[in-house]
Design a protein around this motif. Structure first.
Motif, PDB file in Angstrom:
ATOM      1  N   ASP A  79       0.819   8.788  -2.345  1.00  0.00           N
ATOM      2  CA  ASP A  79      -0.041   9.593  -3.233  1.00  0.00           C
ATOM      3  C   ASP A  79      -1.115  10.317  -2.435  1.00  0.00           C
ATOM      4  O   ASP A  79      -1.422  11.489  -2.698  1.00  0.00           O
ATOM      5  CB  ASP A  79      -0.691   8.699  -4.297  1.00  0.00           C
ATOM      6  CG  ASP A  79       0.288   8.242  -5.369  1.00  0.00           C
ATOM      7  OD1 ASP A  79       1.367   8.869  -5.480  1.00  0.00           O
ATOM      8  OD2 ASP A  79      -0.006   7.258  -6.070  1.00  0.00           O
ATOM      9  N   HIS A  80      -1.683   9.618  -1.465  1.00  0.00           N
ATOM     10  CA  HIS A  80      -2.731  10.247  -0.647  1.00  0.00           C
ATOM     11  C   HIS A  80      -2.158  11.376   0.199  1.00  0.00           C
ATOM     12  O   HIS A  80      -2.752  12.470   0.277  1.00  0.00           O
ATOM     13  CB  HIS A  80      -3.378   9.202   0.257  1.00  0.00           C
ATOM     14  CG  HIS A  80      -4.352   9.796   1.233  1.00  0.00           C
ATOM     15  ND1 HIS A  80      -5.465  10.514   0.851  1.00  0.00           N
ATOM     16  CD2 HIS A  80      -4.372   9.788   2.610  1.00  0.00           C
ATOM     17  CE1 HIS A  80      -6.125  10.922   1.917  1.00  0.00           C
ATOM     18  NE2 HIS A  80      -5.480  10.498   2.998  1.00  0.00           N
ATOM     19  N   ASP A 132       0.233   4.036  -2.779  1.00  0.00           N
ATOM     20  CA  ASP A 132      -1.073   4.672  -2.604  1.00  0.00           C
ATOM     21  C   ASP A 132      -1.058   5.619  -1.406  1.00  0.00           C
ATOM     22  O   ASP A 132      -1.669   6.705  -1.439  1.00  0.00           O
ATOM     23  CB  ASP A 132      -2.154   3.610  -2.402  1.00  0.00           C
ATOM     24  CG  ASP A 132      -2.529   2.906  -3.701  1.00  0.00           C
ATOM     25  OD1 ASP A 132      -2.185   3.446  -4.770  1.00  0.00           O
ATOM     26  OD2 ASP A 132      -3.151   1.831  -3.634  1.00  0.00           O
ATOM     27  N   LYS A 163      -6.770   3.778   4.700  1.00  0.00           N
ATOM     28  CA  LYS A 163      -5.871   4.773   4.112  1.00  0.00           C
ATOM     29  C   LYS A 163      -6.233   6.176   4.580  1.00  0.00           C
ATOM     30  O   LYS A 163      -5.364   6.947   4.988  1.00  0.00           O
ATOM     31  CB  LYS A 163      -5.936   4.698   2.588  1.00  0.00           C
ATOM     32  CG  LYS A 163      -5.002   5.694   1.899  1.00  0.00           C
ATOM     33  CD  LYS A 163      -4.954   5.494   0.389  1.00  0.00           C
ATOM     34  CE  LYS A 163      -6.247   5.901  -0.280  1.00  0.00           C
ATOM     35  NZ  LYS A 163      -6.161   5.823  -1.757  1.00  0.00           N
ATOM     36  N   PHE A 173       0.809  -1.221   0.000  1.00  0.00           N
ATOM     37  CA  PHE A 173       0.000   0.000   0.000  1.00  0.00           C
ATOM     38  C   PHE A 173       0.846   1.276   0.000  1.00  0.00           C
ATOM     39  O   PHE A 173       0.307   2.383   0.022  1.00  0.00           O
ATOM     40  CB  PHE A 173      -0.924   0.023   1.222  1.00  0.00           C
ATOM     41  CG  PHE A 173      -0.187  -0.094   2.541  1.00  0.00           C
ATOM     42  CD1 PHE A 173       0.396   1.024   3.138  1.00  0.00           C
ATOM     43  CD2 PHE A 173      -0.070  -1.315   3.178  1.00  0.00           C
ATOM     44  CE1 PHE A 173       1.071   0.919   4.349  1.00  0.00           C
ATOM     45  CE2 PHE A 173       0.607  -1.437   4.383  1.00  0.00           C
ATOM     46  CZ  PHE A 173       1.175  -0.306   4.974  1.00  0.00           C
TER      47      PHE A 173
END
Length: 416
Positions: free
Chosen positions: A312-313, A309, A362, A306
């Motif tokens: 990016d978040h 991701d 997330k 993860f």
């Protein structure tokens, strides 16, 4: 040479002028461009047409009588500054900021100058804590003290002997140690502009019989415990001693808290929850993370499925970076954050931050380091070498970049 040069010189020398040095913000960067925009075109007649709200449009007449002068380039600003103020020395910016902070962080709007509050340590000894706690606390409140921190703590004999080491040869030393270890002590950090002397004055003489005779309204006289061999209240005897004693009693540490982009709309509510839990927000700033900084913060997650991701978040919007101070801050914050998965948090820790504010694993609202060493490392990445006092306060007083001479502008206002 411009055709109006002689007329301009005659105009400027025909009466008094006011010469000012302007800068802006903490570093002055961009002040020349900003001032040139405010004053408008050189020719006041042109300014009235193109920029009617500019200062030259409002107060000037033409290219000669244009009311104000402003340095037009950095070189000109340096030259004019040296001409009008040859002994001028640019002030130093007194704050510490990391390279990451300078590149992408916004400074907190918290004022740098705060009213100074002196602090002192007050101890309510075990026997008085059992019988007089509420009455003593009321007296403290009535005297105008702010209780900055408090905790009940059971001290060991070694701790008490170390704390009162300078009294080791006194007759009352053994009874004092016995009293201080017979149950929990209430430790208070009292804040007031003259906290040390104010608290000691309220306490009265150390010997209870003297207090009862000479100052019957003193706290040691009013709240003595029958048959006790020592008085029931302690107060630091100097400001330096107060700082030393407070450090021994209150073990304050720092941790980093990151409010993620998905929870920035709720940041005020989260901050309120953190304060309610007893955290001090020692410093803070909104920050748009680069992938490099996000990678440093989540270094331990590198290689996980993860990871990309997550990075990016974390770089998808602004975050709020905070240094939180409290006793056992790292462990305490991890506890009130709750489990990573908000669905699990809602079942096992319904009052936790993630149960209240997270949306998914997330987008789970808040992040913090899992160990003291990691917390210190991450704080340095985000806030640089900022130094904290024992209680978590910081004045950010280590010198850094300073204001460059070309971050000032000279203005001349012609006065008639």
């Amino acid at each position: 040479m411009q055709s109006y040069f002689d007329d301009l010189i005659n105009y400027v020398t025909s009466g008094p002028c006011r010469v000012l040095v302007l800068t802006k913000g903490e570093t002055g960067e961009g002040v020349i461009e900003l001032w040139r925009k405010i004053i408008g075109p050189f020719d006041a007649a042109v300014a009235k047409e193109e920029n009617p709200n500019s200062l030259r449009a409002i107060y000037g007449t033409d290219a000669t009588s244009n009311a104000l002068h402003g340095s037009s380039t950095t070189e000109e600003a340096i030259r004019e500054l040296g001409f009008f103020y040859p002994d001028f020395r640019p002030p130093t910016v007194r704050s510490i900021r990391s390279a990451a902070s300078r590149a992408s962080g916004k400074r907190s709007k918290t004022p740098s100058s705060k009213p100074y509050l002196q602090r002192t340590l007050a101890l309510i000894r075990p026997d008085a804590l059992k019988t007089h706690k509420d009455a003593i606390m009321q007296k403290i409140e009535e005297a105008g003290f702010r209780i900055a921190m408090q905790k009940e703590v059971t001290l060991t004999q070694d701790q008490v002997e170390s704390f009162y080491a300078e009294h080791k040869d006194a007759d009352y030393f053994e009874p004092l140690v016995k009293q201080m270890t017979c149950g929990p002590v209430l430790a208070l950090c009292l804040a007031h502009n003259d906290a040390v002397e104010r608290w000691r004055s309220m306490l009265g003489p150390k010997v209870v019989s003297d207090a009862q005779q000479d100052d019957p309204e003193s706290l040691r006289a009013l709240f003595h415990v029958e048959d006790a061999e020592v008085n029931m209240l302690h107060g630091s005897d100097s400001q330096s001693r107060a700082e030393s004693e407070l450090t021994q009693i209150f073990n304050i540490e720092q941790t980093l808290a990151v409010i993620k982009p998905d929870a920035m709309q709720e940041k005020e509510q989260i901050m309120d929850k953190l304060k309610e839990a007893g955290f001090m927000i020692s410093c803070q700033k909104d920050m748009s993370l680069t992938k490099e900084i996000a990678g440093e913060i989540y270094k331990s997650k590198e290689g996980a499925d993860f990871y990309d991701d997550l990075i990016d978040h974390m770089t998808s919007g602004e975050t709020l970076m905070m240094v939180l101070s409290a006793e056992n801050a790292v462990e305490k914050l991890r506890s009130i954050m709750g489990p990573t998965d908000p669905e699990i948090a809602k079942e096992s820790h319904p009052d936790s931050l993630r149960a209240l504010f997270a949306k998914s694993v997330k987008e789970n609202a808040i992040h913090s380091p899992s160990s003291k060493d990691s917390a210190q490392e991450k704080i340095k990445i985000v806030f640089g070498d900022v130094q904290f006092d024992w209680d978590g306060t910081t004045n950010e007083v280590v010198e850094s970049d300073g204001i460059e001479p070309n971050h000032f502008v000279i203005i001349i206002i012609c006065i008639f």
